[in-house]
Motif scaffolding. Sequence first.
Motif, PDB file in Angstrom:
ATOM      1  N   GLU A 285       0.814  -1.219   0.000  1.00  0.00           N
ATOM      2  CA  GLU A 285       0.000   0.000   0.000  1.00  0.00           C
ATOM      3  C   GLU A 285       0.851   1.274   0.000  1.00  0.00           C
ATOM      4  OE1 GLU A 285      -2.832  -0.269   3.166  1.00  0.00           O
ATOM      5  OE2 GLU A 285      -3.863  -1.975   2.269  1.00  0.00           O
ATOM      6  N   GLY A 286       2.057   1.169  -0.547  1.00  0.00           N
ATOM      7  CA  GLY A 286       2.909   2.341  -0.677  1.00  0.00           C
ATOM      8  C   GLY A 286       2.589   3.137  -1.931  1.00  0.00           C
ATOM      9  N   ALA A 287       3.457   4.070  -2.273  1.00  0.00           N
ATOM     10  CA  ALA A 287       3.220   4.930  -3.442  1.00  0.00           C
ATOM     11  C   ALA A 287       4.529   5.180  -4.174  1.00  0.00           C
ATOM     12  CB  ALA A 287       2.596   6.250  -3.013  1.00  0.00           C
ATOM     13  N   ILE A 288       4.433   5.177  -5.506  1.00  0.00           N
ATOM     14  CA  ILE A 288       5.587   5.476  -6.364  1.00  0.00           C
ATOM     15  C   ILE A 288       5.158   6.548  -7.354  1.00  0.00           C
ATOM     16  CG2 ILE A 288       7.212   4.585  -8.070  1.00  0.00           C
ATOM     17  CD1 ILE A 288       6.865   1.815  -6.767  1.00  0.00           C
ATOM     18  N   ARG A 289       5.965   7.582  -7.464  1.00  0.00           N
ATOM     19  CA  ARG A 289       5.651   8.664  -8.401  1.00  0.00           C
ATOM     20  C   ARG A 289       6.801   8.843  -9.385  1.00  0.00           C
ATOM     21  NH1 ARG A 289       3.598   9.861  -3.484  1.00  0.00           N
ATOM     22  NH2 ARG A 289       1.422  10.570  -3.423  1.00  0.00           N
ATOM     23  N   ILE A 290       6.459   8.971 -10.642  1.00  0.00           N
ATOM     24  CA  ILE A 290       7.464   9.273 -11.652  1.00  0.00           C
ATOM     25  C   ILE A 290       7.273  10.721 -12.072  1.00  0.00           C
ATOM     26  CG2 ILE A 290       8.426   8.682 -13.901  1.00  0.00           C
ATOM     27  CD1 ILE A 290       7.592   5.859 -13.482  1.00  0.00           C
ATOM     28  N   ASN A 291       8.262  11.537 -11.753  1.00  0.00           N
ATOM     29  CA  ASN A 291       8.194  12.975 -11.992  1.00  0.00           C
ATOM     30  C   ASN A 291       9.214  13.384 -13.041  1.00  0.00           C
ATOM     31  OD1 ASN A 291       6.460  13.028  -9.633  1.00  0.00           O
ATOM     32  ND2 ASN A 291       8.335  12.983  -8.395  1.00  0.00           N
ATOM     33  N   SER A 292       9.065  14.599 -13.531  1.00  0.00           N
ATOM     34  CA  SER A 292      10.054  15.151 -14.468  1.00  0.00           C
ATOM     35  C   SER A 292      10.189  16.641 -14.240  1.00  0.00           C
ATOM     36  CB  SER A 292       9.662  14.869 -15.915  1.00  0.00           C
ATOM     37  OG  SER A 292       8.550  15.661 -16.289  1.00  0.00           O
ATOM     38  N   ARG A 293      11.339  17.158 -14.617  1.00  0.00           N
ATOM     39  CA  ARG A 293      11.544  18.609 -14.605  1.00  0.00           C
ATOM     40  C   ARG A 293      12.528  18.959 -15.717  1.00  0.00           C
ATOM     41  NH1 ARG A 293      14.756  16.793 -10.251  1.00  0.00           N
ATOM     42  NH2 ARG A 293      16.928  17.502 -10.375  1.00  0.00           N
ATOM     43  N   LEU A 294      12.417  20.176 -16.197  1.00  0.00           N
ATOM     44  CA  LEU A 294      13.293  20.640 -17.265  1.00  0.00           C
ATOM     45  C   LEU A 294      14.425  21.462 -16.682  1.00  0.00           C
ATOM     46  CD1 LEU A 294      10.682  21.737 -19.974  1.00  0.00           C
ATOM     47  CD2 LEU A 294      11.763  19.506 -19.666  1.00  0.00           C
ATOM     48  N   GLU A 295      15.640  21.191 -17.137  1.00  0.00           N
ATOM     49  CA  GLU A 295      16.812  21.947 -16.699  1.00  0.00           C
ATOM     50  C   GLU A 295      17.643  22.311 -17.923  1.00  0.00           C
ATOM     51  OE1 GLU A 295      19.069  19.870 -13.795  1.00  0.00           O
ATOM     52  OE2 GLU A 295      17.635  20.213 -12.173  1.00  0.00           O
ATOM     53  N   GLU A 296      17.558  23.562 -18.321  1.00  0.00           N
ATOM     54  CA  GLU A 296      18.288  24.068 -19.487  1.00  0.00           C
ATOM     55  C   GLU A 296      18.025  23.176 -20.703  1.00  0.00           C
ATOM     56  OE1 GLU A 296      22.386  24.723 -18.547  1.00  0.00           O
ATOM     57  OE2 GLU A 296      21.929  26.122 -16.919  1.00  0.00           O
TER      58      GLU A 296
END
Length: 379
Positions: A285-296
């Motif tokens: 019952e845990g959680a996994i998140r796949i995130n992204s961000r832009l850097e230059e």
Amino acid sequence: MESKNPEKPYILAVDDEQLNLELLRFILERNQYEFVGTSDDDYFFDLLKERKPDLILLDVIMPRIEGFELCEKIKEFEAYRDIPIIFLTGKVNVKDKVKGFEVGGVDYVTKPFNEQELIARIRTHIELMRARKKIEEQAQNLQQSNDLKDRMFSIIGHDLRSPLSAAKLKMDFIMRGIIDPKGDAFLDETVFGLLKTMDEALNLLQNLLGWAKSESDQIQMIPEKLDVHDLVEQTLRLLKLGSEHKKIELSNNVPEDTFAYADNNMIKTVLRNLLSNAIKFTPLEGAIRINSRLEEDSVVLEVQDNGNGISKEDIQKILNPNEHFSKLGTEKEPGTGLGLVLCQSFVHKNGGALKIKSELGKGSTFYFDIPLYTETEMV
């Protein structure tokens, strides 16, 4: 000191007579060698630090220091021990020849110089040095190949055998009637267990083959425009079975229309391994998140879980490609550590780096950067 022409061998000389240095310059440059000469033995070491020569010419008789003594000083430095040294001397007696060889010289040329003899001796020793270096490189590559083979056999012999043996044992139990195929738990426990075991074996085999190809430089990188959001969705669907069994919530937080320029199969493999690892080390019952961000000019992808976390010591072991490191998951899921080694290799080939942020008891974030897609990337 930068080479104007890296194809030309570089010769460094010490002689107290300026006329000899000018004559050496004339002969060597005419024969397509780069040449630097000095009469100052202190300045000679400055030149040596600036650029390592292919060969050194040393005058034997000089007012401040004897050539033999200078040779011994050079050989005290490990970085310079492989440079061939030829002595320039007017002496021809056996005692001096022997001493020259004893202190580390490879040859001698008598003054006045004979151009053909000088060039022949220089060319011979440079070719010998380069041949020796090539043999050493080949020996090193052969050792690496043997190490690769040994590691592969170790993984095949232990880690790949384990899930296959477990699956065979369970099927034997079914055939003998020890496990009842009509029982209530057969589908949820037995069949799911077999599927999970086969997934582990297949994932390990894919990683093993990918890693072997990567280590032996047999894999070709073909960068292309990647829809990162869609790539993450594909990976989530692929590993849905394992996450649902542990009731783990998976979130794709990568915005649509996020595009990278990288090798499709390599980045798929990286995401599959990182997400598979996250599922393994995230509790029920845990959680996994796949995130992204832009850097230059790059896209940074993060696989974030709220699992057990990793100690600083273990992070160093994980990121060491020469260390075989693995731990059991929260439900005793086995691992080999091979997947993360492969991830590092594939991310590096795509111009990025794999990094880890973690806190014990609070979870981990594995993240890596790949080039951002721009319209100029495509021809």
